[in-house]
Write a protein that holds these residues in place. Structure first.
Motif, mmCIF file in Angstrom:
data_model
loop_
_atom_site.group_PDB
_atom_site.id
_atom_site.type_symbol
_atom_site.label_atom_id
_atom_site.label_comp_id
_atom_site.label_asym_id
_atom_site.label_seq_id
_atom_site.Cartn_x
_atom_site.Cartn_y
_atom_site.Cartn_z
ATOM 1 N N ARG A 16 0.842 -1.204 0.011
ATOM 2 C CA ARG A 16 0.036 0.106 0.179
ATOM 3 C C ARG A 16 1.077 1.238 0.003
ATOM 4 N NH1 ARG A 16 -5.590 -1.556 0.439
ATOM 5 N NH2 ARG A 16 -5.701 0.569 -0.531
ATOM 6 N N GLY A 26 -3.632 2.446 2.655
ATOM 7 C CA GLY A 26 -3.787 2.859 1.476
ATOM 8 C C GLY A 26 -4.362 4.145 1.432
ATOM 9 N N GLU A 38 -2.483 5.963 -4.798
ATOM 10 C CA GLU A 38 -2.208 4.786 -5.288
ATOM 11 C C GLU A 38 -2.735 4.654 -6.848
ATOM 12 O OE1 GLU A 38 -2.494 1.803 -1.449
ATOM 13 O OE2 GLU A 38 -4.230 2.133 -2.749
#
Length: 366
Positions: A301, A307, A312
């Protein structure tokens, strides 16, 4: 368009050298003048090749003589049903170690055919293989099933369990032929080819001969190991082209130095990524305990343990712009996942690591 670097978990990258061979032989299989795609599975040419692929499996894994090597349709999930249908009749019960999504699916499938004992407490957080002292094995079990490497969660066994004489069955779909294993410690080893040793359509099964002849009456012939062994994996038309590709990949592994060389490369490649993660001061997070970290599938993550989805998403977009593809984590867990199978080169891992460093520097500087 930049050169593509495929970190997909499966179907996964194939060696470039194998692609070159496939291109050359696609329309002329072994001098027959026709493609394997239109060759009879009963022809002497294919029968010879079928034996050659078995032989390279036996050489690479040092498979003892009292094991049969089978090529079966249905992939790894087909074997989730085949395992209990071929083995559970011995006592009516089986032990399953659930360490991730795939072993959980295998256990769920097995419950259709007999009693399943979950060796470990149920959880939805797969980050470790608990110590053997915590296991609740049933000495009456027909077999003990493990997933040697969990593709989704990135949990890998770093040892072969001692099952006290009960046959050990291992799903090795995503770390097949990436490390040296003592086949004699297993009753059955199986796996779909598309993650590390070929393409989708075929499962490789290595089964000890004394475990044959135990299939449940309801077991279809196509999933019966004994029937498959008696017919040398040609009960019906097998997935010939998938077997062909698997054979070419295994021959490539042999030319590279065998499993010892694959294991050495796997350790170096995975260590480069894990080292960066561990030294990122919390920017990257690898959820799996260090002793159980997969050398094939590396989930992580960005931004926090759970995360930062926006970060991301930006990471994945930037990666694709550089040709770094199929890095998105599995839909069940999210995040990022880099699969560093045998065909993924050291140079490709270096490109990914450099991108990860630059991405961290860019965002920590903000």
């Amino acid at each position: 368009m930049p050169k593509v670097h495929n970190f997909g978990a499966g179907p996964a990258k194939l060696p470039e050298e194998v692609y070159d061979i496939i291109r050359q032989e696609l329309t002329d299989f072994d001098g027959t003048g026709i493609s394997l795609l239109e060759t009879s599975h009963r022809s002497s040419t294919y029968l010879k090749f079928n034996k050659e692929v078995q032989n390279v499996v036996r050489r690479l894994m040092k498979v003892p003589d009292n094991y049969k090597i089978l090529f079966m349709a249905g992939g790894g999930q087909g074997q989730f049903a085949a395992v209990p249908m071929n083995l559970i009749s011995r006592t009516g019960t089986a032990d399953y170690l659930v360490t991730g999504a795939w072993s959980a699916k295998a256990a769920k499938e097995a419950k259709k055919y007999g009693k399943v004992n979950l060796v470990l407490p149920e959880t939805n957080r797969y980050i470790v293989v608990p110590h053997e002292s915590e296991w609740k094995l049933d000495p009456n079990a027909s077999y003990v099933h493990i997933c040697f490497n969990e593709t989704i969660h990135g949990v890998e066994f770093d040892f072969v369990p001692d099952t006290k004489g009960v046959p050990l069955v291992a799903d090795m779909s995503s770390n097949f032929f990436s490390r040296v294993v003592d086949v004699s410690k297993f009753g059955v080893i199986y796996g779909g080819a598309q993650k590390n040793i070929g393409t989708s359509g075929v499962a490789l099964v290595i089964v000890r001969e004394d475990l044959l002849n135990h299939a449940l009456p309801i077991c279809p012939s196509i999933l019966d190991w004994t029937v498959t062994a008696k017919n040398d994996s040609i009960l019906n038309t097998p997935p010939m082209f998938a077997i062909y590709i698997m054979g070419k990949v295994l021959e490539w592994i042999e030319r590279q130095g065998g499993l010892e060389e694959m294991a050495k490369n796997a350790l170096i490649k995975s260590s480069k990524i894990y080292k960066l993660i561990d030294e990122s001061e919390g920017f990257y997070h690898a959820p799996v305990h260090r002793i159980c970290r997969s050398k094939m599938n590396i989930p992580f993550r960005i931004g926090s343990h759970n995360g930062d989805e926006a970060l991301e998403k930006e990471f994945l977009k930037g990666a694709e712009a550089l040709g770094l593809i199929q890095l998105k984590g599995h839909r069940d867990v999210g995040g990022i996942r880099a699969s560093t199978y045998n065909a993924v080169t050291m140079e490709e891992v270096d490109i990914l690591v450099d991108y990860m460093k630059n991405f961290q520097m860019k965002h920590q500087a903000k």
